[in-house]
Write an enzyme that holds these catalytic residues in place. Structure first.
Site, mmCIF file in Angstrom:
data_model
loop_
_atom_site.group_PDB
_atom_site.id
_atom_site.type_symbol
_atom_site.label_atom_id
_atom_site.label_comp_id
_atom_site.label_asym_id
_atom_site.label_seq_id
_atom_site.Cartn_x
_atom_site.Cartn_y
_atom_site.Cartn_z
ATOM 1 N N GLY A 91 92.145 -2.657 49.951
ATOM 2 C CA GLY A 91 93.291 -1.747 50.009
ATOM 3 C C GLY A 91 94.599 -2.487 49.901
ATOM 4 N N GLU A 92 95.613 -1.733 49.541
ATOM 5 C CA GLU A 92 96.956 -2.308 49.467
ATOM 6 C C GLU A 92 97.933 -1.302 50.017
ATOM 7 O OE1 GLU A 92 98.326 -3.224 45.532
ATOM 8 O OE2 GLU A 92 100.275 -3.898 46.284
ATOM 9 N N GLY A 93 98.817 -1.754 50.893
ATOM 10 C CA GLY A 93 99.837 -0.870 51.441
ATOM 11 C C GLY A 93 101.213 -1.431 51.164
ATOM 12 N N GLY A 96 101.322 -5.191 52.598
ATOM 13 C CA GLY A 96 100.334 -6.236 52.383
ATOM 14 C C GLY A 96 99.029 -5.722 51.821
ATOM 15 N N VAL A 98 94.646 -5.590 52.135
ATOM 16 C CA VAL A 98 93.552 -5.570 53.104
ATOM 17 C C VAL A 98 92.287 -6.074 52.413
ATOM 18 C CG1 VAL A 98 92.230 -4.145 54.719
ATOM 19 C CG2 VAL A 98 94.629 -3.596 54.274
ATOM 20 N N LYS A 122 94.024 -7.758 57.255
ATOM 21 C CA LYS A 122 95.271 -7.343 56.604
ATOM 22 C C LYS A 122 96.189 -8.557 56.520
ATOM 23 C CE LYS A 122 97.152 -3.168 57.340
ATOM 24 N NZ LYS A 122 97.978 -2.070 57.903
ATOM 25 N N ASP A 217 103.494 7.527 61.999
ATOM 26 C CA ASP A 217 103.153 7.377 60.581
ATOM 27 C C ASP A 217 101.765 7.954 60.291
ATOM 28 O OD1 ASP A 217 103.761 6.710 57.987
ATOM 29 O OD2 ASP A 217 103.176 4.619 58.163
HETATM 30 N N1 ATP Z 1 89.854 -1.600 59.274
HETATM 31 C C1 ATP Z 1 89.704 -1.178 58.017
HETATM 32 N N2 ATP Z 1 88.474 -0.976 57.505
HETATM 33 C C2 ATP Z 1 88.297 -0.546 56.233
HETATM 34 N N3 ATP Z 1 89.319 -0.280 55.378
HETATM 35 C C3 ATP Z 1 90.572 -0.476 55.821
HETATM 36 C C4 ATP Z 1 90.834 -0.943 57.144
HETATM 37 N N4 ATP Z 1 92.189 -1.031 57.308
HETATM 38 C C5 ATP Z 1 92.726 -0.632 56.139
HETATM 39 N N5 ATP Z 1 91.766 -0.304 55.240
HETATM 40 C C6 ATP Z 1 91.968 0.154 53.851
HETATM 41 O O1 ATP Z 1 93.108 -0.461 53.325
HETATM 42 C C7 ATP Z 1 94.021 0.529 52.855
HETATM 43 C C8 ATP Z 1 95.435 -0.006 52.930
HETATM 44 O O2 ATP Z 1 95.871 -0.010 54.264
HETATM 45 P P1 ATP Z 1 97.378 -0.287 54.639
HETATM 46 O O3 ATP Z 1 97.553 0.163 56.053
HETATM 47 O O4 ATP Z 1 97.708 -1.693 54.324
HETATM 48 O O5 ATP Z 1 98.217 0.594 53.646
HETATM 49 P P2 ATP Z 1 98.459 2.147 53.527
HETATM 50 O O6 ATP Z 1 98.108 2.828 54.819
HETATM 51 O O7 ATP Z 1 97.724 2.650 52.316
HETATM 52 O O8 ATP Z 1 99.995 2.239 53.249
HETATM 53 P P3 ATP Z 1 101.196 1.937 54.251
HETATM 54 O O9 ATP Z 1 101.688 0.577 53.955
HETATM 55 O O10 ATP Z 1 102.164 2.975 53.924
HETATM 56 O O11 ATP Z 1 100.645 2.042 55.653
HETATM 57 C C9 ATP Z 1 93.720 1.747 53.718
HETATM 58 O O12 ATP Z 1 94.125 2.951 53.129
HETATM 59 C C10 ATP Z 1 92.197 1.664 53.830
HETATM 60 O O13 ATP Z 1 91.604 2.238 52.674
HETATM 61 MG MG MG Z 2 98.344 2.089 56.581
#
Ligand code: ATP
Ligand code: MG
Length: 404
Positions: A91-93, A96, A98, A122, A217
């Site tokens: 994943g990418e937010g 950063g 993940v 992350k 959030d």
């Molecule tokens: N503990 C975890 N186990 C499995 N997948 C995860 C976990 N944490 C995050 N992810 C995956 O990584 C993705 C990105 O998470 P991240 O919190 O970095 O960004 P986001 O929620 O999409 O955006 P934002 O930066 O706005 O919060 C998530 O949507 C999820 O699909």
């Molecule tokens: Mg997130």
């Protein structure tokens, strides 16, 4: 304020024009308020960028410091992810990436074949003060709070500029993937309702704490799902202690995600637990309709945003079926859908004082799901509004106005 024309994106108040910000790869921006959780108190107590000890990291007011988090070295986490290989990226937010990784389940060091434990790591983009603040807030909250509906934080890494967090791995990923990603099997009505209950339980827990924690959030990408679809809230980077007594918080910079943030919070910076209740109402609506709160990637898609589009259908129970997710194929309890729609409508009240408390939302949803297991009885109907339905301008267009 920055470009908020991407998919549901982090937003900041129009008046907050003088703060550090970080580009969200999806086109939005994210910013922290100066009085936010990562306040000066915390930064003062942080020993420095090289600090590797949780003892040196300040904690949110009334929560006790954790002693159970593991401090990982960067090389341990490199080993765990095969040097952050792209095929381990899950994943990418905004702040950063993940990665999936493997550590030793006993020592939490790099794994041996016989004792593998899967984790999600992350890795924050380096160099941003914003990212550091969010990392710290996440560490402060998740390091201390344990609940079946909150994701478990296992450890962290702070080495040079690098900031990483290590979580339990959630095999089903985020709710966002299941609700909106093409080609994914639709989730059933019963699962959607149990997800709603799980989210409500997690938020009720936060709101019940002495620190009155506000998540701030809530959105499908921050709602993670275990192998049995049970819910774990993640991403406490924007969370903060709530007001106590009759005090309220006024944020000079409004943060959150466009489409999910409560209208009064976006307009005035006034933050209360009812801001989370509004966001919950948006997510409940997404569970019912299978539509995103906002989707600017598709021009013309619900121009007014999901909430304003759906509200007229929610207020007349006979019309509710017209907005239900067609991917459910009609396989849902009609009365259950009407009750859930009525709960969503209450959560989405423009006036925060008419929104129910999260504990009340939880009680209504639990009653609804228990009743659904006994098909002969009548599902509960939440209490009607105690005030005339107000005419409001669009929450989302207000947000856009404030941001443009
Ligand atoms: N503990 C975890 N186990 C499995 N997948 C995860 C976990 N944490 C995050 N992810 C995956 O990584 C993705 C990105 O998470 P991240 O919190 O970095 O960004 P986001 O929620 O999409 O955006 P934002 O930066 O706005 O919060 C998530 O949507 C999820 O699909
Ligand atoms: Mg997130």
């Amino acid at each position: 304020m920055g470009n908020c024309s991407g998919r549901p994106a982090k937003c900041a108040h129009a008046s907050s024009n003088n703060f550090p910000e970080s580009r969200n790869p999806r086109g939005g921006t994210k910013s922290m308020d100066d009085s936010g959780l990562g306040s000066s108190r915390q930064q003062k107590t942080l020993a420095g960028p090289e600090s590797n000890s949780f003892r040196n990291i300040g904690v949110a007011s009334s929560l006790a410091p954790s002693t159970t988090l593991k401090s990982f070295s960067l090389s341990e986490l490199k080993n765990a992810t095969r040097n952050f290989r792209s095929d381990n990226l899950i994943g990418e937010g905004g702040f950063g990436f993940v990665f999936k990784g493997w550590v030793d389940g006993n020592t939490l060091g790099p794994s041996r074949p016989d004792s593998k434990m899967v984790v999600a790591i992350k890795k924050l983009k380096t160099g941003g003060f914003q990212g550091h603040k969010e990392w710290l807030a996440e560490l402060n909250y998740l390091g201390q709070l344990q609940h079946e509906n909150l994701v478990k934080l296992i450890g962290y890494c702070a080495e040079s500029e690098n900031r990483l967090l290590v979580y339990e791995f959630m095999p089903k990923g985020s709710l966002e993937n299941h609700l909106f990603r093409k080609g994914v099997e639709p989730i059933s009505w019963a699962t959607r309702m149990s997800i709603a209950v799980g989210i409500a339980r997690g938020l009720s827990f936060l709101h019940s704490l002495d620190a009155n924690v506000i998540f701030r959030d809530l959105k499908p990408s921050n709602i993670l799902l275990d192998s049995d679809f049970s819910v774990k809230l993640s991403d406490f980077g924007l969370a903060r202690d709530g007001p106590t007594g009759d005090k309220t918080h006024i944020s000079t910079q409004v943060v959150g995600t466009r489409g999910y943030a409560a209208p009064e919070y976006v307009a005035t910076g006034r933050l209360t637990p009812k801001s989370d209740v509004y966001s919950f109402g948006v997510v409940l609506l997404e569970l019912l309709t299978g539509k995103r709160a906002l989707d600017d990637d598709r021009p013309g898609y619900l121009d007014e945003g999901l909430v304003d589009w759906a509200k007229p259908f929610l207020s007349e129970s006979r019309k509710v079926f017209r907005i239900m997710d067609t991917r459910l194929g009609g396989q849902y309890s009609k009365k259950g859908a009407q009750s859930a729609a009525a709960i969503a409508l209450q959560c989405l009240d423009w006036d925060q004082k008419y929104r129910p408390a999260m504990s009340e939302v939880l009680a209504m949803l639990e009653q609804l799901t228990h009743t659904a297991k006994r098909p002969s009885s009548v599902p509960p109907t939440p209490p009607p509004h105690t005030h005339p339905p107000p005419h409001h301008p669009s929450a989302n267009s207000s947000t856009v106005e404030l941001l443009s």
